[in-house]
Motif scaffolding. Structure first.
Motif, PDB file in Angstrom:
ATOM      1  N   THR A   1      -7.036 -25.078  -1.843  1.00 15.47           N
ATOM      2  CA  THR A   1      -6.823 -26.144  -2.392  1.00 15.47           C
ATOM      3  C   THR A   1      -7.790 -26.498  -3.753  1.00 15.47           C
ATOM      4  N   MET A   2      -7.008 -27.683  -4.484  1.00 11.52           N
ATOM      5  CA  MET A   2      -7.616 -27.608  -5.952  1.00 11.52           C
ATOM      6  C   MET A   2      -8.059 -28.557  -6.388  1.00 11.52           C
TER       7      MET A   2
ATOM      8  N   ILE B   1      -3.354 -25.256  -4.217  1.00 11.18           N
ATOM      9  CA  ILE B   1      -2.504 -24.362  -5.164  1.00 11.18           C
ATOM     10  C   ILE B   1      -1.692 -23.180  -4.535  1.00 11.18           C
ATOM     11  N   LYS B   2      -0.645 -22.695  -4.495  1.00 11.09           N
ATOM     12  CA  LYS B   2       0.497 -22.070  -3.666  1.00 11.09           C
ATOM     13  C   LYS B   2       0.699 -21.633  -4.925  1.00 11.09           C
ATOM     14  N   ARG B   3       1.239 -20.361  -4.145  1.00  9.88           N
ATOM     15  CA  ARG B   3       1.889 -18.740  -4.498  1.00  9.88           C
ATOM     16  C   ARG B   3       2.834 -18.606  -3.036  1.00  9.88           C
TER      17      ARG B   3
ATOM     18  N   TYR C   1      -4.456 -15.860  -7.214  1.00  4.39           N
ATOM     19  CA  TYR C   1      -4.652 -17.116  -5.755  1.00  4.39           C
ATOM     20  C   TYR C   1      -4.012 -18.368  -5.686  1.00  4.39           C
ATOM     21  N   GLY C   2      -3.604 -18.695  -7.219  1.00  6.75           N
ATOM     22  CA  GLY C   2      -2.457 -19.442  -6.625  1.00  6.75           C
ATOM     23  C   GLY C   2      -2.410 -20.336  -8.254  1.00  6.75           C
ATOM     24  N   THR C   3      -1.579 -21.145  -8.010  1.00 12.22           N
ATOM     25  CA  THR C   3      -1.048 -21.769  -9.777  1.00 12.22           C
ATOM     26  C   THR C   3      -0.667 -23.455  -8.951  1.00 12.22           C
ATOM     27  N   VAL C   4      -0.952 -24.551  -9.715  1.00 12.27           N
ATOM     28  CA  VAL C   4      -1.065 -25.803  -9.962  1.00 12.27           C
ATOM     29  C   VAL C   4      -0.303 -26.126 -11.369  1.00 12.27           C
TER      30      VAL C   4
ATOM     31  N   LEU D   1     -10.310 -20.788  -0.811  1.00  9.72           N
ATOM     32  CA  LEU D   1      -9.313 -19.870  -1.590  1.00  9.72           C
ATOM     33  C   LEU D   1      -8.910 -18.448   0.070  1.00  9.72           C
TER      34      LEU D   1
ATOM     35  N   CYS E   1     -12.319 -25.587  -6.851  1.00 12.06           N
ATOM     36  CA  CYS E   1     -11.425 -25.254  -5.543  1.00 12.06           C
ATOM     37  C   CYS E   1     -11.515 -24.430  -4.066  1.00 12.06           C
TER      38      CYS E   1
ATOM     39  N   GLN F   1      -3.775 -21.860 -13.253  1.00  9.05           N
ATOM     40  CA  GLN F   1      -3.914 -20.525 -12.447  1.00  9.05           C
ATOM     41  C   GLN F   1      -4.953 -19.672 -12.143  1.00  9.05           C
TER      42      GLN F   1
END
Length: 545
Positions: free
Chosen positions: A275-276, A266-268, A245-248, A158, A155, A232
């Motif tokens: 980015t992941m 990575i979005k929330r 931080y976010g989920t893919v 962040l 990642c 996550q």
């Protein structure tokens, strides 16, 4: 004339493996300064005549009264049996554990729950009605496979999180993977996803890398490569209230197909949080233990027997080594364990020669008057005997030949003797199982862990059977399911090689002993082969004319 109808083994046909994923809510807080560190032990009773058997335990989650455990508990389910199951929730303290609550039900109730997600209140004891929080158990039928996934991801970018005017960096990232229950792309499906993986917490960084290693496909997605997965990334907080931080989201098939594109966002809540990047997402098919046995590998057994004074004087009917002169054919608990486990393993060994050792005694039958923590139980220069019958005969000969029970309970000398024995035979395509049978708490814990770490590089597994009623907490620590052993120098085992069971749990039905003792051996054997890049040798089968 009636046609021939083959006989069907109903026990085998109705047997099904189940995965149990456990969550708890509003647990009692038993710590004064921080929150409790819970884990769950699961016990199974297959019928009214059976004893409770520990079938698995989850990982420990720090500072959390609402834990979602990622370690699945695997049980055998029989439709035709009334199986009771007990969940015990414990708070793990540095030197002891304290029960937070428990619940007992039937396996059928888990399967009969709506969406197979069972909910119940925890209580302090079976008779107590005091609420100690709740437990949720999600049940899936296991779809067995010998396939695994190897995942590496990174990642970057962040969003930074700091507290106390920016003086303390709280960006300790860790990764969780959750799997959805169905393939449906709905918010409800994602909301009810169950956690199947949790990484270690990393040092402060906004650009973490996660090497997940190898995860079995049945654990990750229940062998369904189209089942949606949630990746996550979280920021660890000591309070237990971790920040996401976010989920893919994507299935195994999607990840493999899209890895060439290399980036996932990575979005929330719809806002980019970095980015992941998946640098590796490989689906592999592993050989099985049967493949290695077919190609010439064999399994060998060695035994180490505890002759410390805590077993009780040989003439005392309460001694674990007592041989009844009026009924000499009656086996001691030590002999029952040897017979039950040895008879399962003996057919896999072509030469049927097993090294056997004793420890914690004065082996006068060997001409030794000093306490020895590792002696050849057969009294010979070569510790090997012929078959399980040879082990039992050597044990009886030692008992009748004069042996002085002493102590303490040191595991290391016999383990060192066996690892040296294995090193001299490492070219023989032989996987070794060392069986320890003991009644007491281990006294050389640090040294034993060091030796187990070294032994994890060798083709061997260690099985510990505890007899009697001693405190076996240290043996359970050596088992270390869910995490690799680490010695006092910080060295980790390369794989899990230890299995511990308590003999008294099988007093009503000894036949279950060998099944639980040997359950982990096939996976341990295959993990050794994988770590050393050993593939099964192809064999040409010639049928004589």
């Amino acid at each position: 004339m009636e046609s021939y109808q083959p006989q069907v083994n109903m026990t085998d046909s109705l047997k099904q493996k189940l995965q149990l994923f456990i969550s708890c809510r509003k647990l009692r807080d038993l710590d004064y300064i921080s929150k409790s560190d819970p884990f769950v032990e699961v016990y199974l009773k297959n019928d009214e005549r059976s004893s409770w058997i520990l079938v698995g335990k989850t990982e420990t989650i720090q500072n959390n009264l609402n834990p979602d455990f990622s370690t699945p508990i695997i049980i055998d389910y029989f439709f035709e049996k009334t199986q009771d199951i007990r969940f015990e929730v414990w708070d793990q303290d540095p030197s002891r554990k304290e029960k937070q609550g428990s619940h007992t039900t039937k396996v059928a109730h888990l399967l009969g729950a709506r969406d197979q997600t069972y909910f119940a209140a925890l209580s302090k004891s079976e008779k107590s009605k005091k609420n100690c929080g709740s437990i949720f158990v999600t049940t899936d039928a296991v779809k067995d496979t010998n396939k695994s996934v190897i995942i590496n991801l990174q990642c970057s970018g962040l969003k930074s999180k700091k507290e106390f005017f920016g003086l303390i960096n709280t960006n300790h990232p860790f990764l969780e993977i959750k799997r959805c229950r169905t393939r449906e792309p709905t918010m409800e499906n994602a909301k009810n996803a169950i956690k199947v993986y949790t990484s270690k917490v990393l040092k402060p960084t906004l650009n973490p890398s996660f090497d997940l290693g190898e995860i079995s496909l049945d654990k990750l997605c229940n062998s369904d490569i189209d089942l949606p997965l949630l990746f996550q990334v979280w920021s660890y907080q000591k309070s237990g209230k971790h920040r996401i931080y976010g989920t893919v989201q994507g299935s195994v098939r999607e990840m493999i197909d899209q890895i060439c594109e290399n980036h996932q966002i990575i979005k929330r809540q719809g806002n980019p949080y970095g980015t992941m990047t998946f640098s590796r997402f490989d689906l592999i098919e592993k050989p099985t233990m049967v493949d290695y046995l077919r190609s010439g590998w064999k399994i060998s057994l060695s035994v180490a027997i505890d002759f410390t004074a805590s077993n009780g004087e040989l003439s005392d009917p309460n001694s674990l080594h007592f041989i009844d002169p009026h009924n000499p054919s009656k086996m001691t608990q030590y002999e029952q364990a040897i017979y039950n486990i040895g008879n399962i393993l003996e057919p896999y060994d072509s030469d049927k020669k097993f090294p056997i050792f004793g420890f914690g005694a004065k082996p006068r039958f060997c001409g030794i008057e000093q306490v020895s923590h590792c002696f050849h139980l057969n009294g010979q220069e070569n510790p090997e005997v012929e078959g399980v019958q040879g082990i039992l005969e050597a044990y009886r000969n030692a008992m009748y030949g004069g042996i002085g029970l002493y102590g303490p309970t040191n595991f290391t000398p016999c383990l060192q003797a066996m690892t040296n024995f294995i090193k001299d035979r490492v070219s023989l395509c032989e996987y070794n199982i060392m069986l320890y049978i003991t009644d007491g708490a281990i006294t050389d814990m640090d040294e034993t862990i060091e030796e187990i770490v070294r032994a994890s590089y060798l083709p061997m597994s260690i099985i510990i059977v505890g007899v009697g009623t001693a405190n076996f907490s240290r043996m359970e620590a050596l088992d270390s399911d869910g995490q690799l052993l680490r010695d006092k120098f910080g060295n980790y085992s390369v794989r899990d090689i230890v299995q511990f069971v308590e003999f008294n749990n099988y007093s009503n039905d000894i036949s279950y002993l060998h099944e639980d003792v040997l359950r982990e051996v096939p996976g341990q054997l295959v993990s050794y082969m994988a770590n050393n890049n050993i593939a099964p040798n192809p064999i040409s089968h010639v049928i004589p004319s």
